[in-house]
Design an enzyme around this catalytic site. Structure first.
Site, PDB file in Angstrom:
ATOM      1  N   LYS A 191      45.042  13.642  14.732  1.00  0.00           N
ATOM      2  CA  LYS A 191      44.160  13.959  13.597  1.00  0.00           C
ATOM      3  C   LYS A 191      45.057  14.379  12.436  1.00  0.00           C
ATOM      4  O   LYS A 191      45.541  15.500  12.382  1.00  0.00           O
ATOM      5  CB  LYS A 191      43.208  15.096  13.992  1.00  0.00           C
ATOM      6  CG  LYS A 191      41.876  15.106  13.271  1.00  0.00           C
ATOM      7  CD  LYS A 191      41.960  15.351  11.785  1.00  0.00           C
ATOM      8  CE  LYS A 191      42.136  16.810  11.436  1.00  0.00           C
ATOM      9  NZ  LYS A 191      42.358  16.993   9.960  1.00  0.00           N
ATOM     10  N   GLY A 244      50.348  23.911  11.797  1.00  0.00           N
ATOM     11  CA  GLY A 244      49.495  24.295  10.674  1.00  0.00           C
ATOM     12  C   GLY A 244      49.511  25.798  10.503  1.00  0.00           C
ATOM     13  O   GLY A 244      50.482  26.468  10.879  1.00  0.00           O
ATOM     14  N   SER A 245      48.425  26.324   9.945  1.00  0.00           N
ATOM     15  CA  SER A 245      48.397  27.748   9.626  1.00  0.00           C
ATOM     16  C   SER A 245      48.196  28.601  10.885  1.00  0.00           C
ATOM     17  O   SER A 245      47.614  28.147  11.872  1.00  0.00           O
ATOM     18  CB  SER A 245      47.274  28.026   8.635  1.00  0.00           C
ATOM     19  OG  SER A 245      46.033  27.653   9.208  1.00  0.00           O
ATOM     20  N   THR A 246      48.646  29.840  10.813  1.00  0.00           N
ATOM     21  CA  THR A 246      48.504  30.760  11.936  1.00  0.00           C
ATOM     22  C   THR A 246      47.029  31.019  12.238  1.00  0.00           C
ATOM     23  O   THR A 246      46.616  31.082  13.394  1.00  0.00           O
ATOM     24  CB  THR A 246      49.261  32.073  11.630  1.00  0.00           C
ATOM     25  OG1 THR A 246      50.657  31.743  11.536  1.00  0.00           O
ATOM     26  CG2 THR A 246      49.085  33.112  12.712  1.00  0.00           C
ATOM     27  N   GLU A 247      46.238  31.105  11.176  1.00  0.00           N
ATOM     28  CA  GLU A 247      44.807  31.368  11.350  1.00  0.00           C
ATOM     29  C   GLU A 247      44.135  30.249  12.158  1.00  0.00           C
ATOM     30  O   GLU A 247      43.405  30.504  13.116  1.00  0.00           O
ATOM     31  CB  GLU A 247      44.207  31.459   9.939  1.00  0.00           C
ATOM     32  CG  GLU A 247      42.786  31.873   9.883  1.00  0.00           C
ATOM     33  CD  GLU A 247      42.216  31.567   8.493  1.00  0.00           C
ATOM     34  OE1 GLU A 247      43.000  31.332   7.550  1.00  0.00           O
ATOM     35  OE2 GLU A 247      40.978  31.548   8.393  1.00  0.00           O
ATOM     36  N   GLY A 249      45.701  28.136  14.022  1.00  0.00           N
ATOM     37  CA  GLY A 249      46.362  28.163  15.332  1.00  0.00           C
ATOM     38  C   GLY A 249      45.622  29.065  16.316  1.00  0.00           C
ATOM     39  O   GLY A 249      45.448  28.720  17.486  1.00  0.00           O
ATOM     40  N   GLU A 266      52.994  25.306  16.161  1.00  0.00           N
ATOM     41  CA  GLU A 266      54.053  25.549  15.178  1.00  0.00           C
ATOM     42  C   GLU A 266      53.345  26.012  13.922  1.00  0.00           C
ATOM     43  O   GLU A 266      52.652  25.234  13.269  1.00  0.00           O
ATOM     44  CB  GLU A 266      54.844  24.258  14.958  1.00  0.00           C
ATOM     45  CG  GLU A 266      56.270  24.510  14.551  1.00  0.00           C
ATOM     46  CD  GLU A 266      56.496  24.336  13.076  1.00  0.00           C
ATOM     47  OE1 GLU A 266      56.356  25.340  12.343  1.00  0.00           O
ATOM     48  OE2 GLU A 266      56.776  23.197  12.663  1.00  0.00           O
ATOM     49  N   CYS A 300      56.912  25.225   6.233  1.00  0.00           N
ATOM     50  CA  CYS A 300      56.650  26.421   7.040  1.00  0.00           C
ATOM     51  C   CYS A 300      57.892  27.310   7.112  1.00  0.00           C
ATOM     52  O   CYS A 300      57.787  28.511   7.276  1.00  0.00           O
ATOM     53  CB  CYS A 300      56.160  26.040   8.423  1.00  0.00           C
ATOM     54  SG  CYS A 300      57.187  24.790   9.187  1.00  0.00           S
ATOM     55  N   GLU A 399      52.426  34.304   3.669  1.00  0.00           N
ATOM     56  CA  GLU A 399      52.960  32.970   3.430  1.00  0.00           C
ATOM     57  C   GLU A 399      52.242  32.361   2.223  1.00  0.00           C
ATOM     58  O   GLU A 399      51.023  32.222   2.217  1.00  0.00           O
ATOM     59  CB  GLU A 399      52.740  32.082   4.652  1.00  0.00           C
ATOM     60  CG  GLU A 399      53.324  30.700   4.455  1.00  0.00           C
ATOM     61  CD  GLU A 399      53.227  29.820   5.697  1.00  0.00           C
ATOM     62  OE1 GLU A 399      52.125  29.760   6.286  1.00  0.00           O
ATOM     63  OE2 GLU A 399      54.228  29.199   6.051  1.00  0.00           O
TER      64      GLU A 399
END
Ligand code: ADP
Ligand code: MG
Length: 496
Positions: A191, A244-247, A249, A266, A300, A399
């Protein structure tokens, strides 16, 4: 349009064709019939429309991947056969390098030069490196003490991989996931990010041309909360590989928990870059500027917290300011461009928001700090440097994912280690020193998955990549990446 004049014909044609999902080796329209707009960030104009996938499209793609995983053609293909196919795909990418670079540049604003000489060649190298691993996935023999047994392990593919990738290095991120998955014999549903799906769709055409069995690689385009969430929570997916973003993730981990899907993540970063008093300052300044401004800071591992030894702070800041002010910001497709537009209006507002917040919190803009309507109608932001930043300000903690650096002085090595490690993240770190003891001491003590000494943003397919702390877990690249795509099976043979 002026800037499109130099596009190779294949890119012109490709952009204007209808973009469906790639499932079971065929182009399939969205079940819903919906499409989404794809923007060129250099002009804010709509480049094209792509299929807006949802649950039904994801299900179809996962079923195709499951079937291909069970299918004899793929299952019984020799490791060498898989490697040959992967290498063939890499050769096709190399043959179409200029085209892929232009697509990337148009779709997400990556400076063309960087795409041509940096990221697309890296994607090709990566695929070739992983193709070599296809024949080297080995088990072990285990000297068990129980009874009289011959005990050995097999490393088998985990199954269907759901790969969800970001927009900052679209093709490279796709290849990071595909390379490891294909080398070990998995099948994949990819995706791409909604902001930059085109290079993956062009890749799909090359996948067909290379001769991959249908269903081994499937691509569904769409938005994160729709297609992405459907893929992350699909019970037929055995492993989710996410960048992608930690959120997001965190939400991926939660949905994977229901199916016990394997997960590698990651995620974000706020990487410290430390310039010691004995550093080769010229190299440190240009390396650090590359560290923050490469790819518009949309990396990142961007070196966004720059710590400079107090005795050289003023002169370093002055040189960095001059460097930032001299950067050529402009249309991504212009080969003279060093920094392109940020990817989207959302990102544009976000980065400008952080610049405003930094000033409100008391930091001082010494370079940039403004949007750049003069550079064109795209999402252009000046390379921005802040001084007078404290460790707790939002621009030093969060970030930004844009061209914004915080430059801060430090007094001692132990102090800078402590401050560098204050971050919730731990992806990468830079160190500039001529002293071998300082270099190793910092490398050992910084919380980061990668430490660069007297360099920044160097990558190699053979070198493991991934984060500590909230930057995620699991490693991409190197043989470490392969472990996340295999299961270990232990076999006992009774010899009595
Ligand atoms: P960014 O903030 O840099 O756009 P995201 O983490 O939002 O990074 O996006 C990375 C990828 O994750 C994209 O492909 C996006 O579509 C996808 N994504 C976003 N939200 C979700 C979600 N809730 N579930 C699954 N995938 C998502
Ligand atoms: Mg786009």
């Amino acid at each position: 349009m002026e800037q499109y004049r130099n596009l190779v014909t294949a890119v012109q044609e490709f952009i204007h064709q209808t973009h469906h999902h790639y499932i079971q080796g065929k182009w399939v329209p969205s079940h819903s019939g919906l499409t989404m707009e794809d923007i060129d960030p250099s002009t804010r104009e709509v480049l094209t429309e792509v299929a807006r996938g949802g649950k039904d499209d994801i299900s179809l793609a996962v079923e195709a991947a499951q079937q291909a995983f069970r299918d004899k053609t793929w299952r019984q293909m020799s490791p060498q056969g898989r490697g040959v196919l992967m290498w063939k795909l890499a050769d096709l990418m190399a043959a179409h390098l200029e085209e892929l670079a232009q697509i990337e540049s148009l779709d997400m604003g990556m400076p063309l030069r960087q795409a041509q000489y940096g990221t697309i060649p890296m994607a090709i190298d990566h695929l070739r490196y992983m193709a070599g691993w296809a024949t080297k996935i080995e088990g072990e023999t285990i000297p068990v003490s129980t009874g009289s047994f011959f005990n050995y392990t097999l490393r088998q593919p985990v199954g269907v991989v759901g790969a969800i990738i970001p927009w900052n290095f679209p093709l490279l991120m796709a290849i990071w996931k595909l390379g490891a998955a294909l080398a070990v014999g998995c099948t994949v549903v990819l995706k791409p990010a909604e902001q930059s799906p085109l290079s993956a769709l062009r890749l799909a055409e090359l996948v067909t041309e290379a001769g991959f069995p249908p269903g081994v690689i499937n691509i569904v385009t769409g938005y994160g909360p729709e297609a992405g969430a459907a893929l992350a929570s699909h019970p037929g997916v055995n492993k989710i590989a996410f960048t992608g973003s930690t959120e997001v993730g965190r939400s991926i981990m939660r949905s994977a928990a229901n199916n016990m899907a394997r997960v590698s993540l990651e995620l974000g970063g706020k990487s410290p870059n430390i310039i010691c008093a004995d550093a080769d300052l010229k190299r440190a300044v240009s390396g650090s500027m590359l560290g923050i401004f490469m790819n518009q800071g949309e990396v990142c591992s961007a070196g966004s917290r720059i710590y400079v030894a107090r005795e050289i702070y003023d002169q370093t800041l002055e040189q960095m300011t001059a460097y930032a002010k001299n950067m050529r910001v402009g249309m991504a497709l212009d080969i003279k461009t060093q920094m392109g537009p940020v990817v989207s209006s959302e990102q544009y507002e976000r980065v400008l928001g952080y610049i405003a917040k930094g000033q409100e919190e008391g930091a001082k803009v010494v370079a940039g700090g403004q949007a750049m309507p003069g550079a064109g109608s795209g999402f252009f932001i000046e390379p921005t440097i802040f001084s007078q930043v404290t460790d707790t300000m939002s621009i030093a903690q969060e970030e930004i994912f844009g061209p914004v650096a915080a430059v801060m002085p430090f007094d001692t090595i132990d102090e800078v280690v402590e401050r560098a490690n204050l971050s919730a993240y731990g992806l990468a770190a830079g160190v500039w020193t001529e002293n071998v003891r300082t270099a190793h001491y910092l490398a050992q003590n910084l919380d980061a998955g990668t430490v660069w000494v007297n360099a920044y943003h160097v990558y190699d397919a053979a070198a493991p990549w991934g984060g500590f702390k909230q930057s995620g877990f699991g490693r991409e690249m190197g043989h470490h990446a392969l472990e996340l795509y295999t299961e270990i099976k232990d076999v006992w043979i009774n010899l009595q």
